[in-house]
Design an enzyme around this catalytic site. Sequence first.
Site, PDB file in Angstrom:
ATOM      1  N   CYS A   2       0.879  -1.171  -0.103  1.00 52.47           N
ATOM      2  CA  CYS A   2      -0.004   0.015  -0.035  1.00 52.47           C
ATOM      3  C   CYS A   2       0.649   1.197  -0.025  1.00 52.47           C
ATOM      4  O   CYS A   2       2.199   0.968   0.026  1.00 52.47           O
ATOM      5  CB  CYS A   2      -0.880   0.110   1.429  1.00 52.47           C
ATOM      6  SG  CYS A   2      -1.737  -1.691   1.718  1.00 52.47           S
ATOM      7  N   ARG A  27       0.644   2.123  -6.098  1.00 53.39           N
ATOM      8  CA  ARG A  27       1.074   1.303  -5.126  1.00 53.39           C
ATOM      9  C   ARG A  27      -0.194   0.603  -4.703  1.00 53.39           C
ATOM     10  O   ARG A  27      -0.183  -0.653  -3.789  1.00 53.39           O
ATOM     11  CB  ARG A  27       1.655   1.883  -3.754  1.00 53.39           C
ATOM     12  CG  ARG A  27       2.987   2.378  -4.067  1.00 53.39           C
ATOM     13  CD  ARG A  27       3.710   3.075  -2.757  1.00 53.39           C
ATOM     14  NE  ARG A  27       3.782   1.850  -2.117  1.00 53.39           N
ATOM     15  CZ  ARG A  27       5.203   1.284  -1.992  1.00 53.39           C
ATOM     16  NH1 ARG A  27       6.018   1.525  -2.945  1.00 53.39           N
ATOM     17  NH2 ARG A  27       5.346   0.392  -1.181  1.00 53.39           N
ATOM     18  N   TRP A  75      -3.935  -1.745  -1.246  1.00 53.80           N
ATOM     19  CA  TRP A  75      -3.900  -2.852  -1.915  1.00 53.80           C
ATOM     20  C   TRP A  75      -4.219  -3.773  -1.050  1.00 53.80           C
ATOM     21  O   TRP A  75      -3.390  -4.355  -0.256  1.00 53.80           O
ATOM     22  CB  TRP A  75      -2.681  -3.151  -2.600  1.00 53.80           C
ATOM     23  CG  TRP A  75      -2.767  -4.216  -3.538  1.00 53.80           C
ATOM     24  CD1 TRP A  75      -3.306  -4.142  -4.928  1.00 53.80           C
ATOM     25  CD2 TRP A  75      -2.222  -5.532  -3.484  1.00 53.80           C
ATOM     26  NE1 TRP A  75      -2.878  -5.344  -5.501  1.00 53.80           N
ATOM     27  CE2 TRP A  75      -2.358  -6.031  -4.594  1.00 53.80           C
ATOM     28  CE3 TRP A  75      -1.647  -6.003  -2.411  1.00 53.80           C
ATOM     29  CZ2 TRP A  75      -2.082  -7.488  -4.714  1.00 53.80           C
ATOM     30  CZ3 TRP A  75      -1.203  -7.359  -2.819  1.00 53.80           C
ATOM     31  CH2 TRP A  75      -1.363  -8.034  -3.870  1.00 53.80           C
ATOM     32  N   ASN A 101       1.546  -0.493   5.835  1.00 50.77           N
ATOM     33  CA  ASN A 101       1.705  -1.115   4.463  1.00 50.77           C
ATOM     34  C   ASN A 101       2.503  -2.369   4.792  1.00 50.77           C
ATOM     35  O   ASN A 101       3.446  -2.292   5.836  1.00 50.77           O
ATOM     36  CB  ASN A 101       2.710  -0.398   3.620  1.00 50.77           C
ATOM     37  CG  ASN A 101       3.320  -1.127   2.410  1.00 50.77           C
ATOM     38  OD1 ASN A 101       2.764  -2.014   2.114  1.00 50.77           O
ATOM     39  ND2 ASN A 101       4.514  -0.665   2.191  1.00 50.77           N
ATOM     40  N   GLY A 102       1.949  -3.447   4.612  1.00 52.10           N
ATOM     41  CA  GLY A 102       2.925  -4.681   4.898  1.00 52.10           C
ATOM     42  C   GLY A 102       1.713  -5.813   5.737  1.00 52.10           C
ATOM     43  O   GLY A 102       0.372  -5.574   5.705  1.00 52.10           O
ATOM     44  N   GLU A 484       7.476 -12.041 -21.842  1.00 53.09           N
ATOM     45  CA  GLU A 484       7.340 -10.646 -21.485  1.00 53.09           C
ATOM     46  C   GLU A 484       6.015 -10.135 -21.977  1.00 53.09           C
ATOM     47  O   GLU A 484       5.058  -9.240 -21.665  1.00 53.09           O
ATOM     48  CB  GLU A 484       8.436  -9.453 -21.618  1.00 53.09           C
ATOM     49  CG  GLU A 484       8.190  -8.200 -21.212  1.00 53.09           C
ATOM     50  CD  GLU A 484       7.743  -7.960 -19.866  1.00 53.09           C
ATOM     51  OE1 GLU A 484       7.952  -8.862 -18.827  1.00 53.09           O
ATOM     52  OE2 GLU A 484       7.495  -6.878 -19.332  1.00 53.09           O
ATOM     53  N   LYS A 488       2.524  -8.633 -20.281  1.00 53.31           N
ATOM     54  CA  LYS A 488       1.968  -7.355 -20.335  1.00 53.31           C
ATOM     55  C   LYS A 488       0.440  -7.445 -20.979  1.00 53.31           C
ATOM     56  O   LYS A 488      -0.337  -6.652 -20.608  1.00 53.31           O
ATOM     57  CB  LYS A 488       2.640  -6.801 -21.397  1.00 53.31           C
ATOM     58  CG  LYS A 488       4.229  -6.017 -21.037  1.00 53.31           C
ATOM     59  CD  LYS A 488       3.933  -4.945 -20.050  1.00 53.31           C
ATOM     60  CE  LYS A 488       5.214  -4.701 -19.214  1.00 53.31           C
ATOM     61  NZ  LYS A 488       5.129  -5.863 -18.046  1.00 53.31           N
ATOM     62  N   GLU A 491      -1.643  -8.538 -18.050  1.00 57.23           N
ATOM     63  CA  GLU A 491      -1.975  -7.834 -16.908  1.00 57.23           C
ATOM     64  C   GLU A 491      -2.594  -6.347 -17.131  1.00 57.23           C
ATOM     65  O   GLU A 491      -3.394  -5.998 -16.338  1.00 57.23           O
ATOM     66  CB  GLU A 491      -0.358  -7.416 -15.922  1.00 57.23           C
ATOM     67  CG  GLU A 491       0.538  -6.719 -16.769  1.00 57.23           C
ATOM     68  CD  GLU A 491       1.734  -6.419 -15.970  1.00 57.23           C
ATOM     69  OE1 GLU A 491       2.725  -6.170 -16.560  1.00 57.23           O
ATOM     70  OE2 GLU A 491       1.698  -6.087 -14.786  1.00 57.23           O
ATOM     71  N   HIS A 507       4.384 -29.283 -28.871  1.00 56.95           N
ATOM     72  CA  HIS A 507       4.371 -30.253 -27.765  1.00 56.95           C
ATOM     73  C   HIS A 507       3.227 -30.283 -27.174  1.00 56.95           C
ATOM     74  O   HIS A 507       3.074 -30.567 -25.835  1.00 56.95           O
ATOM     75  CB  HIS A 507       5.654 -30.124 -26.915  1.00 56.95           C
ATOM     76  CG  HIS A 507       6.810 -30.518 -27.935  1.00 56.95           C
ATOM     77  ND1 HIS A 507       7.291 -31.916 -28.098  1.00 56.95           N
ATOM     78  CD2 HIS A 507       7.688 -29.475 -28.465  1.00 56.95           C
ATOM     79  CE1 HIS A 507       8.352 -31.731 -28.818  1.00 56.95           C
ATOM     80  NE2 HIS A 507       8.867 -30.654 -28.824  1.00 56.95           N
ATOM     81  N   LYS A 603       2.244  -1.945  -7.628  1.00 54.08           N
ATOM     82  CA  LYS A 603       3.644  -1.697  -8.373  1.00 54.08           C
ATOM     83  C   LYS A 603       4.544  -2.353  -7.383  1.00 54.08           C
ATOM     84  O   LYS A 603       5.546  -3.151  -8.247  1.00 54.08           O
ATOM     85  CB  LYS A 603       3.877  -0.098  -8.317  1.00 54.08           C
ATOM     86  CG  LYS A 603       5.368   0.071  -9.097  1.00 54.08           C
ATOM     87  CD  LYS A 603       5.150  -0.210 -10.508  1.00 54.08           C
ATOM     88  CE  LYS A 603       6.596   0.269 -11.082  1.00 54.08           C
ATOM     89  NZ  LYS A 603       6.578  -0.480 -12.341  1.00 54.08           N
TER      90      LYS A 603
HETATM   91  O1  M6R Z   1      10.087  -4.568  -8.413  1.00 48.68           O
HETATM   92  P1  M6R Z   1      10.348  -5.703  -9.377  1.00 48.68           P
HETATM   93  O2  M6R Z   1      11.172  -5.490 -10.471  1.00 48.68           O
HETATM   94  O3  M6R Z   1      11.064  -6.652  -8.212  1.00 48.68           O
HETATM   95  O4  M6R Z   1       9.064  -6.458  -9.422  1.00 48.68           O
HETATM   96  C1  M6R Z   1       8.737  -7.709  -9.884  1.00 48.68           C
HETATM   97  C2  M6R Z   1       7.327  -7.757 -10.620  1.00 48.68           C
HETATM   98  O5  M6R Z   1       6.344  -7.732  -9.657  1.00 48.68           O
HETATM   99  C3  M6R Z   1       6.908  -6.791 -11.756  1.00 48.68           C
HETATM  100  O6  M6R Z   1       8.076  -6.969 -12.600  1.00 48.68           O
HETATM  101  C4  M6R Z   1       5.770  -7.332 -12.231  1.00 48.68           C
HETATM  102  O7  M6R Z   1       5.629  -8.382 -12.908  1.00 48.68           O
HETATM  103  C5  M6R Z   1       4.992  -5.992 -13.033  1.00 48.68           C
HETATM  104  N1  M6R Z   1       3.522  -5.896 -12.926  1.00 48.68           N
HETATM  105  C6  M6R Z   1       5.219  -6.445 -14.485  1.00 48.68           C
HETATM  106  O8  M6R Z   1       4.848  -5.460 -15.122  1.00 48.68           O
END
Ligand code: M6R
Length: 608
Positions: A2, A27, A75, A101-102, A484, A488, A491, A507, A603
Amino acid sequence: MCGIVGYAGHRPAVPLVVEELHRLEYRGYDSSGVACVQQGRIRVVRAQGKLSQLEQLLSQQPPSTATTGMGHTRWATHGAPAVRNAHPHTSNDGTMALVHNGIIENYLEIKNDLQARGYVFHSDTDTEVLVNLIQECRKSEPDIQKAFAAALNMAHGAYAVCLMTESEPDVFYAARMSAPLILGVGTGENFVASDIPAFLPYTRRVVFLEDGEMVRVTCSSYEVRKIADLAPVQARVETIEWDVQAAQKSGYRHFMLKEIFEQPKVIRDGLTGRLSADRGGVTLHELDGLPVPSRLSIVACGTSSHAGMWGRHMLEALAEIPVQVEIASEYRYKEKLLFQPGEMVLVISQSGETADTLAALRRARECGATVLGLCNVVGSSIARESDAVLYTQAGPEISVASTKAMCSQMLLLALMSLYWGGRKGLVDSSKCSAMLGTLLSLPGMLEKALPEMHERAITLSRKYAQSRNFFYLGRGHCYPLALEGALKLKELSYIHAEGYASGEMKHGPIALIDSTFPTFAICLNDELLPKVKSNIVEVQARQGRVIAVTNAGVDVPAEDLWVVPDVPSTLAGFVVLPAVQLFSYEMADYLGKDVDQPRNLAKSVTVE
Ligand code: M6R
């Protein structure tokens, strides 16, 4: 994960706290709230949904005159997104409010004990448990700071917290344990926040609080102490070099688009000061004192792990270092971490706060490994706990979807490959100047290509937006980019997408192909081209439609071609990456999705 903020100063606190929360909304954004002391009483306002809901609620109430306040954007971890679970949470006696946060891991145990003592809970959160534990501790220890520390010493887990009390209306307390918290030092005003952009318009002077530290903050003072025994800590004030502009949209529709278009600058900045006449043409002072690893385990999550997979090809080819790439959430719980002599661990994280990556780092260090960190956020936990850290210098990445961070990680991995290859005498001057020449040409090339690539992404997204499934295919160094691309798309647009090594399709996955299930194939003009072409033909034979990212003049049997500039094979990822990013961006935007703040995501994943 958060966002929390605290403010003590001379300005009206509530609007300022809300403004700060806006810069932390990436966040978490399922609910939010603020607290201050008004006419001697704790006043809390909370709302479900985005910050605009909170603002609407606040606009219907008399404005607050308080100049000290705190806020939270959530969050959800413990408890569904709902007003009753939104922060701040108050103690049963109403004298204290807490944002958090946590996760407090032993909250149930504490909750049961407090319930037995007559405490009543109105939310499902661990935060409400903690604030009531502070109330309980104050019975034997009226001093707020001591009671706060006593409660924190009983709580296990990860937290960054901020506490306000009725009895000290112009003071707030904050503490951190395995979750980010930065103190901003202003003139006649002080701040804490989960991330620097929150208070950057007001001060660039910061103190990176360490795990196990707490701080008492007023408008004119801050005292940092150890939570364990309240011993004073000498805080080191540092100055942030990047500016507010870097954390704003600068005319782009979304942060994500801005960050994609920043990639030429990221490469340029990443190369600045890193080129030299020896050691593969690269200088990485951060690694000079360490031996060249005999083997390397790269550990990361999400996009950062894809960068690691991409880097593996470079490290193996140029520096002849055997590399394995591991997902941090798996690695941290491996029964045994087996290291060979000279092996090192490289953890990659944009935020430097990802809980699984941080735990993997700690476990590897406990097992005796030397751990290198590759991070974007300066002063983050991973950066500080690594034996050596390389910063990617990409500037703040605000959009939840990671874009320019991956580009910067790939750049540093390429530089590390050249550097270590140079130290091993494997990179001769012609190879070195060819690679560096390409890297140096990338910013200009991308600056020219990106607007046209964006146009292509717009066109293709309109054609494919109704698809409910997608495959992404790539081989060799393009396989991580296929992963990747799929990540993308999922998400951002919530379209189901899977990335595969092209040769794996037959396969099993190919069984899914039909005319409604398109494939995004990375099919560059390199030594694997004939193989990828065959894989595309196999897809087409099942009526699958194909978008192929390719180079000019390549004969690819695809329904839609996307021609990207020619870049020598190993570094071609730098032009493929923006293609997959832009495609997902446009698909999501066209479908009306919340591009910068996709549902269910945040994030920085500071929980397991
Ligand atoms: O801050 P980080 O690079 O450790 O984060 C890792 C993942 O949480 C982050 O890359 C996540 O997969 C992104 N939302 C991808 O766009």
